[in-house]
Design an enzyme around this catalytic site. Structure first.
Site, short mmCIF file in Angstrom:
data_model
loop_
_atom_site.label_atom_id
_atom_site.label_comp_id
_atom_site.label_asym_id
_atom_site.label_seq_id
_atom_site.Cartn_x
_atom_site.Cartn_y
_atom_site.Cartn_z
N HIS A 47 5.54 25.08 21.22
CA HIS A 47 6.23 26.36 21.15
C HIS A 47 7.64 26.34 21.74
O HIS A 47 8.35 27.33 21.66
CB HIS A 47 5.40 27.44 21.84
N ARG A 72 2.91 17.92 25.22
CA ARG A 72 2.12 18.57 24.17
C ARG A 72 2.81 18.39 22.82
O ARG A 72 4.00 18.66 22.68
CB ARG A 72 1.92 20.06 24.45
N ASP A 86 5.19 5.75 22.28
CA ASP A 86 6.17 4.66 22.38
C ASP A 86 7.28 4.97 23.37
O ASP A 86 7.84 4.05 23.99
CB ASP A 86 6.77 4.36 21.00
N GLU A 151 -9.05 26.29 21.19
CA GLU A 151 -8.33 27.57 21.11
C GLU A 151 -8.90 28.50 20.05
O GLU A 151 -8.23 29.47 19.68
CB GLU A 151 -6.85 27.31 20.79
N ASP A 177 -4.59 32.16 22.46
CA ASP A 177 -5.02 31.99 21.08
C ASP A 177 -6.46 32.45 20.92
O ASP A 177 -6.82 33.11 19.94
CB ASP A 177 -4.88 30.53 20.65
#
Length: 254
Positions: A47, A72, A86, A151, A177
């Site tokens: 977000h 996230r 990576d 969620e 959520d």
């Protein structure tokens, strides 16, 4: 060179660890947060306007501090997961996981063959310290921490199977959520939502895994800590700035 230790994973020892959402998408702001005493920070790519380079800058900024980074993703894209690993991400949070099958695919995306399908970057990657970490491919999974988010009703219904998935280290409940899907928009406090949160916590602990949750309201955070949540995000940097700015202005402008 030794494989870098994952401080977040090491800190999941039974004590509640308190964190903050990092949404400004800059290393400078993340470094400020790292000096304030939070145990961990979530570099939010779902977000907040984070992309791989901004995430890298924040990982580099946090490396000097005991505040552990969690990254996230925006979705389940294996190519993005590969890029984030990576650049040195060791703790990865992935949103909207509804089934054990999805969880297993995400585990596979973090593992090299034959245990998964993570692409090999070798000396090109910060994760290997550009080839300086010996036997990185054989041991990388030992310091990875995969957190999947529950969620939705489906996720709650499948919490036992998701938590039991080998390679899943923790489940993070998304209370807003979850509450919105059940008709309680932005309010996770109704008994129905609290029961779903508690069910997910209990299922996660029954599988021997760690459980986390977002709780910017103090009453919620304290309740979840009493329940036994292992890691709780108790602040959001953008909200903290806005609240402090509003309080400052209100002292001078009626």
């Amino acid at each position: 060179m030794q494989l870098p230790r994952n401080p977040f994973k090491a800190a999941l020892d039974g004590d509640t660890r308190y964190g903050c959402w990092a949404g400004f998408a800059t290393g400078y702001a993340a470094e400020i947060l790292a000096t304030t005493g939070f145990d961990w920070l979530l570099i939010d790519g779902e977000h907040a306007p984070n992309i791989v380079p901004t995430t890298l800058a924040q990982l580099q900024a946090l490396a000097a501090y005991p505040c552990a980074p969690v990254v996230r993703t925006v979705n389940h894209d294996p190519a993005l997961i590969k890029q984030l690993l990576d650049i040195g991400t060791q703790t990865l949070m992935i949103p909207m996981v509804d089934t054990a099958e999805q969880a297993a695919q995400l585990v596979a995306a973090t593992r090299y063959p034959p245990h998964g399908f993570r692409g090999v970057g070798g000396g090109l990657t910060r994760a290997t310290r550009w080839g300086a970490v010996e036997d990185y491919m054989a041991q990388a999974h030992e310091e990875l921490c995969l957190i999947v988010q529950v969620e939705s009703r489906s996720g709650v219904d499948n919490a036992e199977a998701i938590a039991a998935t080998p390679g899943v280290d923790a489940i993070f409940v998304g209370p807003f959520d979850l509450s919105t899907e059940t008709g309680h928009i932005g309010d996770p406090t109704p008994p129905e939502v609290q029961a779903m949160i508690r069910h997910t916590l209990d299922a996660t602990h029954a599988a021997g895994k760690a459980a986390g949750i977002l709780a910017p309201a103090e009453a919620d955070a304290r309740r979840y800590a009493q329940w036994g949540f292992d890691f709780i995000a108790v602040g959001i940097d953008i909200s903290l700035l806005r609240q402090a700015a509003m309080e400052t202005v209100s002292r001078y402008k009626g």
